[in-house]
Design a protein around this motif. Structure first.
Motif, PDB file in Angstrom:
ATOM      1  N   TYR A 150      13.205 -12.502  21.301  1.00  0.00           N
ATOM      2  CA  TYR A 150      11.915 -11.925  20.169  1.00  0.00           C
ATOM      3  C   TYR A 150      11.464 -13.102  19.514  1.00  0.00           C
ATOM      4  N   SER A 151      10.006 -12.473  18.911  1.00  0.00           N
ATOM      5  CA  SER A 151       9.667 -13.474  18.243  1.00  0.00           C
ATOM      6  C   SER A 151       9.173 -13.079  17.110  1.00  0.00           C
ATOM      7  N   PHE A 152       7.836 -13.835  17.187  1.00  0.00           N
ATOM      8  CA  PHE A 152       7.501 -14.018  15.319  1.00  0.00           C
ATOM      9  C   PHE A 152       6.369 -15.206  16.110  1.00  0.00           C
ATOM     10  N   GLY A 153       6.066 -15.019  14.780  1.00  0.00           N
ATOM     11  CA  GLY A 153       4.136 -15.549  15.096  1.00  0.00           C
ATOM     12  C   GLY A 153       3.908 -16.748  13.914  1.00  0.00           C
ATOM     13  N   ILE A 154       3.569 -17.570  13.517  1.00  0.00           N
ATOM     14  CA  ILE A 154       2.461 -19.053  13.069  1.00  0.00           C
ATOM     15  C   ILE A 154       1.212 -19.006  13.158  1.00  0.00           C
ATOM     16  N   MET A 155       1.328 -18.693  11.404  1.00  0.00           N
ATOM     17  CA  MET A 155      -0.003 -18.753  11.518  1.00  0.00           C
ATOM     18  C   MET A 155      -1.055 -20.209  10.861  1.00  0.00           C
ATOM     19  N   GLU A 156      -1.132 -21.178  11.533  1.00  0.00           N
ATOM     20  CA  GLU A 156      -1.935 -22.430  10.465  1.00  0.00           C
ATOM     21  C   GLU A 156      -3.855 -21.964  10.080  1.00  0.00           C
ATOM     22  N   VAL A 157      -3.955 -21.908   8.754  1.00  0.00           N
ATOM     23  CA  VAL A 157      -5.477 -21.593   8.828  1.00  0.00           C
ATOM     24  C   VAL A 157      -5.727 -22.252   7.425  1.00  0.00           C
ATOM     25  N   THR A 158      -6.950 -22.975   7.831  1.00  0.00           N
ATOM     26  CA  THR A 158      -7.760 -24.799   7.948  1.00  0.00           C
ATOM     27  C   THR A 158      -8.953 -24.126   7.525  1.00  0.00           C
ATOM     28  N   LYS A 159     -10.199 -24.687   8.573  1.00  0.00           N
ATOM     29  CA  LYS A 159     -11.334 -24.881   8.812  1.00  0.00           C
ATOM     30  C   LYS A 159     -11.392 -23.228   9.843  1.00  0.00           C
ATOM     31  N   GLN A 160      -9.559 -23.753  10.795  1.00  0.00           N
ATOM     32  CA  GLN A 160     -10.099 -23.126  11.867  1.00  0.00           C
ATOM     33  C   GLN A 160      -8.332 -22.086  11.831  1.00  0.00           C
ATOM     34  N   LEU A 161      -8.961 -20.732  12.699  1.00  0.00           N
ATOM     35  CA  LEU A 161      -7.685 -19.929  12.515  1.00  0.00           C
ATOM     36  C   LEU A 161      -6.828 -20.179  14.213  1.00  0.00           C
ATOM     37  N   SER A 162      -5.544 -20.548  13.413  1.00  0.00           N
ATOM     38  CA  SER A 162      -4.822 -20.626  14.542  1.00  0.00           C
ATOM     39  C   SER A 162      -3.622 -19.627  14.766  1.00  0.00           C
ATOM     40  N   ILE A 163      -3.055 -19.673  15.320  1.00  0.00           N
ATOM     41  CA  ILE A 163      -2.025 -18.509  15.553  1.00  0.00           C
ATOM     42  C   ILE A 163      -0.903 -18.836  16.539  1.00  0.00           C
ATOM     43  N   LYS A 164       0.322 -18.918  17.251  1.00  0.00           N
ATOM     44  CA  LYS A 164       1.201 -18.993  18.140  1.00  0.00           C
ATOM     45  C   LYS A 164       2.238 -18.303  18.132  1.00  0.00           C
ATOM     46  N   HIS A 165       2.849 -17.592  19.123  1.00  0.00           N
ATOM     47  CA  HIS A 165       3.540 -16.794  18.939  1.00  0.00           C
ATOM     48  C   HIS A 165       5.324 -17.956  19.069  1.00  0.00           C
TER      49      HIS A 165
END
Length: 164
Positions: free
Chosen positions: A142-157
């Protein structure tokens, strides 16, 4: 800014409640994005206790969800334009329908529907499908995502094997 990205919760169809793995992450969140197929309004009520919620409706959602959320929308986070759509429809693949849902330049498109986790670029646009927290469809996790938003856009499962 920390954003939890989910889709295709399908409660109560595929599970009676949200998985503990997801709930642990929701305790430290700035925003929750749901890309449709909540199935019932109670999912919105539960996750909104953890933080602000943005979302869209999917093809199996009840009328309360459809009245509360649009079919697609664009949000802005720390200057990044993020499109949200479920991705259902006819013809084309889910990914293609999601990419075609937005005409303007956009930094990221979040979508669901296929239950298949995906993270890739189409041109300069990041396409992200978090998968499903309750219905993994032929996949081991199963999965979901975590997005870190700063000066960069970072996302992972985030992948896990127990939906309880």
């Amino acid at each position: 800014m920390k954003i939890i990205v989910i889709s295709d919760t399908h409660i109560p169809g595929k599970a009676k409640k949200l998985p503990e793995r997801l709930l642990r992450e929701l305790s430290e969140v700035d925003l929750i994005v749901h890309a449709g197929d909540w199935q019932t309004y109670s999912v919105y009520e539960e996750i909104s206790e953890y933080g602000p919620v943005e979302g869209v409706y999917g093809n199996v959602d009840d009328k309360e969800i459809i009245q509360r959320f649009p079919e697609k929308k664009i949000i802005e986070a720390e200057g990044w334009k993020i499109g949200i759509t479920h991705g259902h429809g006819e013809r084309k693949t889910t990914e293609k329908r999601a990419a075609d849902a937005f005409e303007m330049p956009i930094d990221c498109i979040i979508f669901g529907h296929s239950h298949i986790p995906m993270l890739r670029y189409k041109g300069k646009t990041l396409l992200f499908n978090p998968g499903s927290v309750t219905d993994k469809r032929k996949l081991p996790y199963y999965s979901f995502g975590i997005m870190e938003v700063t000066k960069q856009l970072s996302i992972k499962h985030v992948f896990y094997s127990d939906k309880m």
